[in-house]
Scaffold this motif. Structure first.
Motif, PDB file in Angstrom:
ATOM      1  N   VAL A   1       0.852  -1.194   0.000  1.00  0.00           N
ATOM      2  CA  VAL A   1       0.000   0.000   0.000  1.00  0.00           C
ATOM      3  C   VAL A   1       0.879   1.232   0.000  1.00  0.00           C
ATOM      4  CG1 VAL A   1      -1.747   1.302   1.276  1.00  0.00           C
ATOM      5  CG2 VAL A   1      -1.862  -1.213   1.189  1.00  0.00           C
ATOM      6  N   GLU A   2       0.676   2.056  -0.993  1.00  0.00           N
ATOM      7  CA  GLU A   2       1.476   3.269  -1.121  1.00  0.00           C
ATOM      8  C   GLU A   2       0.720   4.509  -0.650  1.00  0.00           C
ATOM      9  OE1 GLU A   2       4.452   5.120  -4.503  1.00  0.00           O
ATOM     10  OE2 GLU A   2       2.547   4.255  -5.150  1.00  0.00           O
ATOM     11  N   GLN A   3      -0.608   4.500  -0.871  1.00  0.00           N
ATOM     12  CA  GLN A   3      -1.397   5.691  -0.543  1.00  0.00           C
ATOM     13  C   GLN A   3      -2.840   5.286  -0.288  1.00  0.00           C
ATOM     14  OE1 GLN A   3      -0.996   8.735  -3.493  1.00  0.00           O
ATOM     15  NE2 GLN A   3      -2.460  10.127  -2.536  1.00  0.00           N
ATOM     16  N   ILE A   4      -3.520   6.039   0.610  1.00  0.00           N
ATOM     17  CA  ILE A   4      -4.941   5.855   0.897  1.00  0.00           C
ATOM     18  C   ILE A   4      -5.708   7.030   0.302  1.00  0.00           C
ATOM     19  CG2 ILE A   4      -6.699   5.737   2.704  1.00  0.00           C
ATOM     20  CD1 ILE A   4      -5.058   3.284   2.645  1.00  0.00           C
ATOM     21  N   ILE A   5      -6.773   6.707  -0.449  1.00  0.00           N
ATOM     22  CA  ILE A   5      -7.600   7.762  -1.070  1.00  0.00           C
ATOM     23  C   ILE A   5      -8.997   7.691  -0.452  1.00  0.00           C
ATOM     24  CG2 ILE A   5      -8.555   8.641  -3.228  1.00  0.00           C
ATOM     25  CD1 ILE A   5      -6.199   7.180  -4.642  1.00  0.00           C
ATOM     26  N   VAL A   6      -9.408   8.769   0.215  1.00  0.00           N
ATOM     27  CA  VAL A   6     -10.704   8.831   0.894  1.00  0.00           C
ATOM     28  C   VAL A   6     -11.618   9.792   0.142  1.00  0.00           C
ATOM     29  CG1 VAL A   6     -11.901   9.323   3.055  1.00  0.00           C
ATOM     30  CG2 VAL A   6      -9.577   8.379   3.101  1.00  0.00           C
ATOM     31  N   THR A   7     -12.817   9.330  -0.199  1.00  0.00           N
ATOM     32  CA  THR A   7     -13.803  10.175  -0.878  1.00  0.00           C
ATOM     33  C   THR A   7     -15.153  10.030  -0.174  1.00  0.00           C
ATOM     34  OG1 THR A   7     -14.315   8.402  -2.445  1.00  0.00           O
ATOM     35  CG2 THR A   7     -12.635  10.005  -3.103  1.00  0.00           C
ATOM     36  N   GLU A   8     -16.055  10.958  -0.481  1.00  0.00           N
ATOM     37  CA  GLU A   8     -17.407  10.868   0.069  1.00  0.00           C
ATOM     38  C   GLU A   8     -18.115   9.653  -0.516  1.00  0.00           C
ATOM     39  OE1 GLU A   8     -18.730  12.639   2.490  1.00  0.00           O
ATOM     40  OE2 GLU A   8     -16.785  13.686   2.670  1.00  0.00           O
ATOM     41  N   PRO A   9     -19.008   9.038   0.267  1.00  0.00           N
ATOM     42  CA  PRO A   9     -19.669   7.816  -0.214  1.00  0.00           C
ATOM     43  C   PRO A   9     -20.621   8.094  -1.372  1.00  0.00           C
ATOM     44  CG  PRO A   9     -20.635   8.540   1.852  1.00  0.00           C
ATOM     45  CD  PRO A   9     -19.449   9.415   1.629  1.00  0.00           C
ATOM     46  N   ASP A  10     -20.806   7.094  -2.198  1.00  0.00           N
ATOM     47  CA  ASP A  10     -21.774   7.145  -3.290  1.00  0.00           C
ATOM     48  C   ASP A  10     -23.144   6.862  -2.677  1.00  0.00           C
ATOM     49  OD1 ASP A  10     -23.457   6.668  -5.437  1.00  0.00           O
ATOM     50  OD2 ASP A  10     -21.877   5.704  -6.623  1.00  0.00           O
ATOM     51  N   MET A  11     -23.954   7.920  -2.530  1.00  0.00           N
ATOM     52  CA  MET A  11     -25.207   7.794  -1.803  1.00  0.00           C
ATOM     53  C   MET A  11     -26.172   6.839  -2.508  1.00  0.00           C
ATOM     54  SD  MET A  11     -24.351   9.455   0.717  1.00  0.00           S
ATOM     55  CE  MET A  11     -25.871   9.166   1.618  1.00  0.00           C
ATOM     56  N   GLU A  12     -26.178   6.828  -3.844  1.00  0.00           N
ATOM     57  CA  GLU A  12     -27.067   5.907  -4.560  1.00  0.00           C
ATOM     58  C   GLU A  12     -26.665   4.462  -4.298  1.00  0.00           C
ATOM     59  OE1 GLU A  12     -27.347   6.735  -8.677  1.00  0.00           O
ATOM     60  OE2 GLU A  12     -28.119   8.784  -8.428  1.00  0.00           O
ATOM     61  N   LYS A  13     -25.352   4.228  -4.285  1.00  0.00           N
ATOM     62  CA  LYS A  13     -24.860   2.871  -4.020  1.00  0.00           C
ATOM     63  C   LYS A  13     -25.183   2.457  -2.593  1.00  0.00           C
ATOM     64  CE  LYS A  13     -20.589   0.148  -4.053  1.00  0.00           C
ATOM     65  NZ  LYS A  13     -19.123   0.198  -4.299  1.00  0.00           N
ATOM     66  N   MET A  14     -24.997   3.380  -1.655  1.00  0.00           N
ATOM     67  CA  MET A  14     -25.279   3.065  -0.252  1.00  0.00           C
ATOM     68  C   MET A  14     -26.768   2.800  -0.045  1.00  0.00           C
ATOM     69  SD  MET A  14     -22.347   3.154   1.366  1.00  0.00           S
ATOM     70  CE  MET A  14     -22.675   3.465   3.096  1.00  0.00           C
ATOM     71  N   ALA A  15     -27.598   3.597  -0.706  1.00  0.00           N
ATOM     72  CA  ALA A  15     -29.051   3.440  -0.546  1.00  0.00           C
ATOM     73  C   ALA A  15     -29.541   2.122  -1.132  1.00  0.00           C
ATOM     74  CB  ALA A  15     -29.771   4.618  -1.209  1.00  0.00           C
ATOM     75  N   ALA A  16     -28.821   1.616  -2.150  1.00  0.00           N
ATOM     76  CA  ALA A  16     -29.241   0.368  -2.789  1.00  0.00           C
ATOM     77  C   ALA A  16     -28.906  -0.858  -1.944  1.00  0.00           C
ATOM     78  CB  ALA A  16     -28.564   0.243  -4.161  1.00  0.00           C
ATOM     79  N   LEU A  17     -28.032  -0.683  -0.951  1.00  0.00           N
ATOM     80  CA  LEU A  17     -27.684  -1.818  -0.099  1.00  0.00           C
ATOM     81  C   LEU A  17     -28.772  -2.047   0.932  1.00  0.00           C
ATOM     82  CD1 LEU A  17     -23.880  -1.109   0.540  1.00  0.00           C
ATOM     83  CD2 LEU A  17     -24.857  -2.904  -0.915  1.00  0.00           C
ATOM     84  N   PRO A  18     -29.201  -3.284   1.156  1.00  0.00           N
ATOM     85  CA  PRO A  18     -30.256  -3.559   2.137  1.00  0.00           C
ATOM     86  C   PRO A  18     -29.753  -3.331   3.562  1.00  0.00           C
ATOM     87  CG  PRO A  18     -29.325  -5.610   1.338  1.00  0.00           C
ATOM     88  CD  PRO A  18     -28.721  -4.518   0.520  1.00  0.00           C
ATOM     89  N   GLY A  19     -30.629  -2.961   4.450  1.00  0.00           N
ATOM     90  CA  GLY A  19     -30.266  -2.801   5.858  1.00  0.00           C
ATOM     91  C   GLY A  19     -30.021  -4.144   6.512  1.00  0.00           C
ATOM     92  N   ILE A  20     -30.828  -5.136   6.094  1.00  0.00           N
ATOM     93  CA  ILE A  20     -30.633  -6.493   6.607  1.00  0.00           C
ATOM     94  C   ILE A  20     -30.630  -7.434   5.407  1.00  0.00           C
ATOM     95  CG2 ILE A  20     -31.581  -8.338   8.050  1.00  0.00           C
ATOM     96  CD1 ILE A  20     -32.897  -6.242   9.782  1.00  0.00           C
ATOM     97  N   ALA A  21     -29.670  -8.404   5.384  1.00  0.00           N
ATOM     98  CA  ALA A  21     -29.586  -9.353   4.276  1.00  0.00           C
ATOM     99  C   ALA A  21     -28.979 -10.661   4.772  1.00  0.00           C
ATOM    100  CB  ALA A  21     -28.743  -8.780   3.141  1.00  0.00           C
TER     101      ALA A  21
END
Length: 528
Positions: A461-481
């Motif tokens: 690992v040379e570098q860590i890149i942090v970005t804001e979350p993809d809200m559409e992707k997060m919303a598509a994930l179920p709360g329980i699965a």
């Protein structure tokens, strides 16, 4: 979010080159030496005086030192006999070698081998010297692999590590170990009037890493040919005498940063010795003193287990890693072994009447080494010069030259794929027996030793890149699965897919460890 990094000291060879050069010269025997009637023995040594490096080239400047033992012209009188004398000289050389990738200011190491040395007589006052010299040049460097070993973050983040077993460089340097010895010839031998020929060759040398020093232990094989004083200590009839012995030696060399248990990888080159004769306590010339210099190219490795950062994922933010390939190596094993070889040789001169073997010089030359099933296959030859005394008084001395080819399997454990294995080899023992007036039987013991290093590339690992979350992707994930584990998946893969910490998945499913199998059903609860 901050990566915590550690420098891992690794060595690597940036470029290498090999060249052969032929040296030849006609040399006049100095006026202080008698005329030559027949050549007996010869040996050579190379001294590298200077290496100048420019872009893609290295200029090597040095000299070939040669030594020749010969029979002199017969004296006059009823008892005509040959005497023995020696001469020495040098042939300078300067060679420009192409080394792609080397740059001005780089350090280049030069190893040499005299692949052939031929001495011929042009006449009684002139000798022809021809030599084939091989030069191996290498440019190495110590590189610091800056490797991420931990992660500091104020935000929730998941990361994992893996353990690397590596051989890191603790010490890299050149040094000289000097061996000062003295030999007192036995009481049955005449006193020394003058030294004719001396030869001191190191045998097996073992190295051991200790606290801030390197311990050495080995043997020196010494041969001396001299004129002995007659009983009155004066007069013209001086006896030609020889004395041969093996001298054990041990000592240590200061080496800061070295510790016990480290791995010494040391290349040895023995340079010529200064031989002097001095009186013993009774004032008689019976003590031979000499200093042998061992030039050492030292690399000390330390075996280390390092936990490095291998992957990261975010829980509340997108976290990506930027990786690079890094070169590593580790010690895979050590091996050593001995090989016995033999040969029969006949004197080239028809009138030779072998009476006694005075000395045998053996030089081991490795032709090829390659990885095969079961180990390292080593092929080469042992070049011999067998110096003998004749029962024929008018032809007192002679030499038998020959070579014994060998092929030896240095056995190793495991595969040698992607491995390097520098081999150290020497002639450990030589025994020569006279079969008849014309023929000898030779038996040699060869010693081989190698450390085996596996080389590989690892993504770090040379570098860590942090970005804001993809809200559409997060919303598509179920709360329980309920997730069914696929072949080859781990809890880490599942957690990374759903942005859930591994510890939360284990707690939710009452798992005691990280092991899961294909077909297992895992409950995923987002936001616990």
């Amino acid at each position: 979010m901050e990566l915590i990094k550690r420098n891992i000291h690794m060595d690597r060879e940036r470029c290498r080159a090999f060249t052969q050069m032929t040296l030849e010269d006609d040399v006049i025997i100095s006026d202080s030496r008698p005329d030559a009637a027949k050549l007996i023995m010869d040996r050579g040594n190379v001294v590298v005086d200077e290496v100048k490096v420019t872009d893609d080239h290295a200029a090597v400047k040095g000299k070939l030192e040669f030594y020749v033992l010969y029979l002199t012209e017969k004296g006059s009188g009823a008892e005509e006999k040959n005497d023995v004398a020696c001469m020495e000289g040098t042939i300078p050389f300067e060679e420009m070698v192409f080394m792609e990738g080397v740059k001005n200011g780089d350090s280049v190491n030069v190893d040499w081998e005299i692949e052939d040395l031929s001495v011929g007589m042009i006449n009684s006052r002139k000798l022809s010297i021809q030599s084939l010299l091989g030069l191996s040049l290498s440019c190495g460097e110590i590189s610091d692999e800056e490797t991420a070993v931990d992660l500091y973050s104020e935000e929730p983040v998941e990361f994992r590590k893996k353990t690397l077993d590596v051989a890191t460089v603790a010490v890299k340097k050149k040094d000289i170990f000097r061996i000062k010895e003295e030999v007192e010839i036995p009481g049955s031998f005449p006193n020394i009037a003058s030294m004719i020929w001396s030869e001191v060759v190191p045998g097996t040398v073992e190295f051991k890493a200790l606290e801030d020093k390197i311990a050495l232990q080995g043997e020196l094989h010494a041969f001396f040919l001299y004129r002995g004083q007659n009983e009155r200590g004066q007069g013209d009839e001086e006896e030609i005498c020889h004395y041969e012995t093996t001298l054990p030696f041990a000592g240590s060399l200061e080496c800061g940063g070295c510790r016990e248990g480290m791995i010494p990888e040391i290349h040895l080159c023995a340079q010529n010795k200064d031989v002097e004769v001095r009186p013993d306590f009774d004032g008689e010339e019976r003590v031979i003193t000499f200093e042998q210099c061992l030039e050492l190219d030292i690399c000390i490795y330390e075996e280390d287990s390092i936990d490095i950062l291998s992957d990261v994922y975010g829980v509340v933010k997108e976290v990506a890693v930027q990786e690079k390939n890094a070169d590593f190596k580790r010690l895979q094993g050590k091996c050593s072994g001995k090989a016995k070889i033999s040969g029969h040789f006949k004197a080239q001169e028809e009138n030779a009447m072998l009476h006694k073997i005075l000395h045998t010089a053996g030089k081991l030359q490795i032709g090829e080494k390659k990885a095969v099933e079961g180990g390292i296959e080593i092929t080469g030859t042992v070049e011999l010069q067998i110096f003998y005394e004749c029962s024929n008084e008018k032809e007192r001395y002679g030499v038998i030259r020959g070579s014994i080819p060998f092929q030896y399997l240095l056995e190793t454990d495991g595969s040698l794929d992607d491995c390097v294995y520098p081999v150290n080899a020497c002639v450990d023992q030589i025994a020569v027996a006279i079969i008849d007036n014309q023929e000898v039987d030779v038996k040699c013991v060869l010693y081989f030793r190698a450390n085996i290093y596996r080389k590989w590339q690892e993504k770090i690992v040379e570098q860590i890149i942090v970005t804001e979350p993809d809200m559409e992707k997060m919303a598509a994930l179920p709360g329980i699965a309920v997730y069914m584990v696929r072949e080859g998946e781990s809890l880490w893969d599942i957690g990374k897919r759903y942005y859930v910490p591994v510890s939360v998945i284990k707690q939710t499913n009452a798992l005691q460890n990280d092991e899961v199998r294909a077909g297992d059903k895992i409950l995923i609860v987002k936001g616990m």
